[in-house]
Design a protein around this motif. Structure first.
Motif, PDB file in Angstrom:
ATOM      1  N   VAL A 547      48.187  40.522  24.294  1.00 39.68           N
ATOM      2  CA  VAL A 547      47.489  39.339  24.797  1.00 39.68           C
ATOM      3  C   VAL A 547      46.002  39.540  24.557  1.00 39.68           C
ATOM      4  O   VAL A 547      45.474  40.631  24.731  1.00 39.68           O
ATOM      5  CB  VAL A 547      47.774  39.123  26.298  1.00 39.68           C
ATOM      6  CG1 VAL A 547      47.015  37.920  26.828  1.00 39.68           C
ATOM      7  CG2 VAL A 547      49.274  38.938  26.531  1.00 39.68           C
ATOM      8  N   LEU A 548      45.302  38.468  24.151  1.00 36.72           N
ATOM      9  CA  LEU A 548      43.922  38.579  23.697  1.00 36.72           C
ATOM     10  C   LEU A 548      42.934  38.618  24.869  1.00 36.72           C
ATOM     11  O   LEU A 548      42.094  37.731  25.030  1.00 36.72           O
ATOM     12  CB  LEU A 548      43.589  37.409  22.764  1.00 36.72           C
ATOM     13  CG  LEU A 548      42.377  37.587  21.849  1.00 36.72           C
ATOM     14  CD1 LEU A 548      42.595  38.717  20.868  1.00 36.72           C
ATOM     15  CD2 LEU A 548      42.089  36.297  21.099  1.00 36.72           C
ATOM     16  N   PHE A 549      43.022  39.674  25.677  1.00 39.38           N
ATOM     17  CA  PHE A 549      42.088  39.844  26.778  1.00 39.38           C
ATOM     18  C   PHE A 549      40.682  40.097  26.247  1.00 39.38           C
ATOM     19  O   PHE A 549      40.492  40.557  25.120  1.00 39.38           O
ATOM     20  CB  PHE A 549      42.484  41.038  27.650  1.00 39.38           C
ATOM     21  CG  PHE A 549      43.756  40.849  28.421  1.00 39.38           C
ATOM     22  CD1 PHE A 549      43.790  40.023  29.523  1.00 39.38           C
ATOM     23  CD2 PHE A 549      44.915  41.513  28.053  1.00 39.38           C
ATOM     24  CE1 PHE A 549      44.956  39.856  30.253  1.00 39.38           C
ATOM     25  CE2 PHE A 549      46.096  41.348  28.768  1.00 39.38           C
ATOM     26  CZ  PHE A 549      46.111  40.514  29.872  1.00 39.38           C
ATOM     27  N   MET A 550      39.686  39.822  27.087  1.00 44.29           N
ATOM     28  CA  MET A 550      38.325  40.266  26.818  1.00 44.29           C
ATOM     29  C   MET A 550      38.229  41.725  27.239  1.00 44.29           C
ATOM     30  O   MET A 550      38.582  42.084  28.361  1.00 44.29           O
ATOM     31  CB  MET A 550      37.322  39.409  27.588  1.00 44.29           C
ATOM     32  CG  MET A 550      37.255  37.982  27.109  1.00 44.29           C
ATOM     33  SD  MET A 550      36.126  36.997  28.113  1.00 44.29           S
ATOM     34  CE  MET A 550      36.057  35.475  27.154  1.00 44.29           C
ATOM     35  N   LYS A 551      37.761  42.546  26.350  1.00 41.20           N
ATOM     36  CA  LYS A 551      37.802  43.997  26.554  1.00 41.20           C
ATOM     37  C   LYS A 551      37.061  44.433  27.807  1.00 41.20           C
ATOM     38  O   LYS A 551      37.511  45.325  28.538  1.00 41.20           O
ATOM     39  CB  LYS A 551      37.213  44.692  25.324  1.00 41.20           C
ATOM     40  CG  LYS A 551      37.403  46.198  25.312  1.00 41.20           C
ATOM     41  CD  LYS A 551      36.940  46.781  23.988  1.00 41.20           C
ATOM     42  CE  LYS A 551      37.195  48.273  23.920  1.00 41.20           C
ATOM     43  NZ  LYS A 551      36.776  48.839  22.623  1.00 41.20           N
ATOM     44  N   TYR A 552      35.911  43.822  28.081  1.00 43.30           N
ATOM     45  CA  TYR A 552      35.098  44.201  29.233  1.00 43.30           C
ATOM     46  C   TYR A 552      35.034  43.091  30.285  1.00 43.30           C
ATOM     47  O   TYR A 552      34.125  43.063  31.113  1.00 43.30           O
ATOM     48  CB  TYR A 552      33.679  44.555  28.774  1.00 43.30           C
ATOM     49  CG  TYR A 552      33.638  45.545  27.635  1.00 43.30           C
ATOM     50  CD1 TYR A 552      33.972  46.877  27.843  1.00 43.30           C
ATOM     51  CD2 TYR A 552      33.299  45.143  26.346  1.00 43.30           C
ATOM     52  CE1 TYR A 552      33.951  47.795  26.800  1.00 43.30           C
ATOM     53  CE2 TYR A 552      33.274  46.056  25.292  1.00 43.30           C
ATOM     54  CZ  TYR A 552      33.604  47.366  25.527  1.00 43.30           C
ATOM     55  OH  TYR A 552      33.584  48.275  24.486  1.00 43.30           O
ATOM     56  N   GLY A 553      36.008  42.190  30.263  1.00 41.33           N
ATOM     57  CA  GLY A 553      35.951  41.054  31.169  1.00 41.33           C
ATOM     58  C   GLY A 553      34.859  40.092  30.746  1.00 41.33           C
ATOM     59  O   GLY A 553      34.331  40.152  29.624  1.00 41.33           O
ATOM     60  N   MET A 554      34.486  39.174  31.638  1.00 37.54           N
ATOM     61  CA  MET A 554      33.402  38.238  31.341  1.00 37.54           C
ATOM     62  C   MET A 554      32.559  38.020  32.599  1.00 37.54           C
ATOM     63  O   MET A 554      32.882  37.204  33.458  1.00 37.54           O
ATOM     64  CB  MET A 554      33.949  36.897  30.828  1.00 37.54           C
ATOM     65  CG  MET A 554      32.840  35.971  30.340  1.00 37.54           C
ATOM     66  SD  MET A 554      33.403  34.472  29.527  1.00 37.54           S
ATOM     67  CE  MET A 554      34.099  33.574  30.883  1.00 37.54           C
ATOM     68  N   GLU A 555      31.489  38.796  32.694  1.00 42.68           N
ATOM     69  CA  GLU A 555      30.571  38.694  33.824  1.00 42.68           C
ATOM     70  C   GLU A 555      29.695  37.453  33.653  1.00 42.68           C
ATOM     71  O   GLU A 555      28.983  37.320  32.655  1.00 42.68           O
ATOM     72  CB  GLU A 555      29.692  39.939  33.914  1.00 42.68           C
ATOM     73  CG  GLU A 555      30.464  41.223  34.201  1.00 42.68           C
ATOM     74  CD  GLU A 555      30.878  41.326  35.652  1.00 42.68           C
ATOM     75  OE1 GLU A 555      30.188  40.758  36.511  1.00 42.68           O
ATOM     76  OE2 GLU A 555      31.905  41.982  35.928  1.00 42.68           O
ATOM     77  N   VAL A 556      29.757  36.566  34.621  1.00 41.54           N
ATOM     78  CA  VAL A 556      28.999  35.312  34.531  1.00 41.54           C
ATOM     79  C   VAL A 556      28.188  35.078  35.800  1.00 41.54           C
ATOM     80  O   VAL A 556      28.445  35.676  36.857  1.00 41.54           O
ATOM     81  CB  VAL A 556      29.941  34.104  34.308  1.00 41.54           C
ATOM     82  CG1 VAL A 556      30.746  34.270  33.034  1.00 41.54           C
ATOM     83  CG2 VAL A 556      30.854  33.890  35.517  1.00 41.54           C
TER      84      VAL A 556
END
Length: 564
Positions: A547-556
């Motif tokens: 599954v194409l997760f974001m490797k480091y998450g997405m801090e917003v």
């Protein structure tokens, strides 16, 4: 004649590690050209060979092969095959950008190439992004291209014999049963209420807390909690409460995440290795066994409790069977109220399958959607305008303005959000939740592009590459352009084989419409309340996974659109 004579003498005079080459008759008449040294007699060649060891010959041949691979790699721009290692070095070198590397190789090779594995894993894999091949595999020759044993064996400990991990008759029976339950009016109404309640009572308060304190928040992590709670309520009828205001660690959620991660790690090692570790019960396989016990215990307890509850309900005076509409309850009761003979193993497998399929894919799609609109503010502006227009229409029709329910959208209102639907579809085109899919040929076959596939060989089609091919989507294929999905302001769907993010053919995703509804409800509510920006310095890149997760998450950072 010279070659025949040389072969005879080589065969008869090979001793230990040296080659003895006696003088040949008429040697003055036999000449060989050796490199740039010119002509020399076979007697001179024999003397030279006599001083060379087999080890030296082997090293020379290996160096020659390595140099040849480098030349092929840089002149033909193709993945060269290395001695013993096959094409593995290419995967290692490009592991940080594997999806883009596959896209480049497919572009250079006209939409398809053969990947050759190591000496210890000799199975050939054909990689393609040709829509005609995809249609042939998913529909025309569906029976000849099942998921296959390679995929089934790696996922079996987690998914068992559930709908997404079986083929043929087993799959057909589960598909038929799930389709009837999944698309019933009662189930649809239950899902709509679940999504609305989660967005209003959990998702927005969590985001509002971060916005009020001006703190960064991992949007991917929050969305994974949102979709996990949603799918657990929809499938089990149980809320794991992972999206509570303080974002707690829930044992079942934590164990399920770890089980998924460890199962996916099997795809990056040879089959014999993880099987060996599982046999010894050590390393990652031991850890997988431990977390699966936690997952199975939770699921089994829910199944046992629900059986008792429905049995009591069936024998009660009221017999109100409409009280529960989750998928598990639907499987545990038929239209006449009787309990069918599904065993607990079947129920455990199919419920876990739906949780895995319904949780990660939607959350990942939403994460990439928000990342793309951050990069394209003009798209965000159009989505917000569409949302505001729908809110104003509602206010006019109701003649009452209630700020507390402005972002509480009905199913009919979500359906009218054509531009949002197009933007989500465009995000899935560029960043499909499942970037590649795998099939294995049962019998010898020939694909529409002329590629011959033998029985047992694997075919991989790259959805990530398909979404970025100029031959499929035009010269602006790399641009985020929701307008490509609109005609006269209305959303127009694409061929399921050019755009196969929801699979295609008989395996077309059962929950496609529900997934869009879940994503649109969350996206519309968030954008109606907040402007989303990326935390300065945060890096966003894909993770190498099924599954194409974001490797480091997405801090917003979240910025309220209206005073609180």
């Amino acid at each position: 004649h010279c070659a025949d004579q040389a072969a005879t003498y080589f065969g008869e005079n090979m001793k230990a590690h040296r080659l003895f080459f006696p003088p040949l008759p008429h040697q003055n008449h036999l000449k060989v050209v050796v490199g740039f040294m010119g002509s020399t007699t076979l007697h001179d060649v024999a003397a030279l060979i006599n001083s060379v060891k087999l080890f030296d010959v082997g090293i020379s041949l290996l160096l020659f092969w390595v140099c040849r691979c480098f030349v092929l790699n840089f002149t033909r721009r193709s993945p060269a095959t290395w001695p013993i290692l096959g094409m593995l070095p290419h995967l290692v070198i490009n592991s940080h950008r594997l999806y883009d590397w596959l896209m480049e190789m497919l572009f250079f090779h006209g939409g398809g190439f053969w990947y050759v594995g190591t000496l210890f894993s000799p199975t050939r894999v054909f990689v393609t992004c040709n829509p005609q091949n995809v249609q042939y595999i998913l529909r025309e020759r569906f029976e000849n291209f099942p998921k296959g044993e390679a995929l089934h064996s790696r996922l079996h400990d987690l998914l068992g014999d559930g709908i997404f991990n079986v083929d043929h008759e087993e799959w057909r029976e589960q598909r038929k049963a799930a389709s009837l339950k999944f698309h019933s009016p009662r189930s649809r109404k239950f899902l709509e209420k679940t999504v609305t309640d989660l967005v209003q009572e959990k998702l927005l308060p969590v985001l509002q807390k971060a916005a009020t304190k001006c703190l960064p928040i991992d949007m991917q992590g929050v969305l994974l909690r949102y979709t996990f709670d949603n799918v657990c309520i929809t499938v089990f009828g149980v809320d794991p409460c992972s999206l509570s205001i303080d974002l707690p660690d829930v044992p079942f959620v934590k164990a399920f995440d770890k089980a998924t991660e460890l199962t996916m790690s099997r795809f990056v090692v040879p089959s014999f290795w993880w099987r060996f570790l599982r046999f010894l019960n050590v390393g990652k396989e031991r850890e997988l066994h431990e977390v699966l016990e936690v997952v199975f215990q939770f699921v089994n307890e829910v199944i046992t409790s629900r059986r008792k509850e429905l049995t009591l309900l069936r024998t009660s005076v009221e017999k109100d069977r409409n009280e529960r509409a989750d998928l598990l309850s639907c499987f545990l009761q038929t239209d006449n109220g009787t309990i069918p003979s599904w065993n607990d193993k079947f129920l455990r497998d199919i419920t876990i399958n739906f949780i895995l399929a319904g949780r990660d894919t939607s959350a990942v799609a939403l994460s990439w959607f928000f990342w793309l609109i951050i990069q394209n503010p003009q798209v965000e502006e159009k989505i917000v305008q569409e949302i505001n227009t729908i809110i104003k229409r509602r206010q006019i029709s109701q003649s009452v303005c209630n700020p507390d329910t402005e972002e509480k959208f009905t199913h009919e209102e979500l359906q009218r959000m054509n531009y949002l639907h197009a933007a989500l579809s465009e995000a899935l085109r560029l960043y499909p939740s499942v970037p590649t899919d795998v099939k294995q040929a049962v019998k010898n076959d020939t694909l529409p592009d002329g590629t011959s596939v033998r029985a047992g060989e694997i075919v991989v089609y790259s959805l990530y590459s398909m979404g970025r091919m100029e031959s499929i989507w035009g010269k602006d294929c790399l641009q985020f352009n929701p307008e490509r999905w609109l005609k006269g302001g209305r959303f127009v769907s694409e061929s399921q084989f050019r755009y196969a993010v929801f699979n295609g053919g008989p395996r077309l995703c059962l929950g496609k419409e529900m997934a869009y509804m879940q994503m649109k409800a969350a996206a519309a509510a968030i954008l109606a309340n907040f402007r989303v920006t990326l935390k300065p310095g945060h890096v966003v890149e894909p993770k190498l996974s099924l599954v194409l997760f974001m490797k480091y998450g997405m801090e917003v950072m979240l910025h309220p659109r209206k005073p609180t």
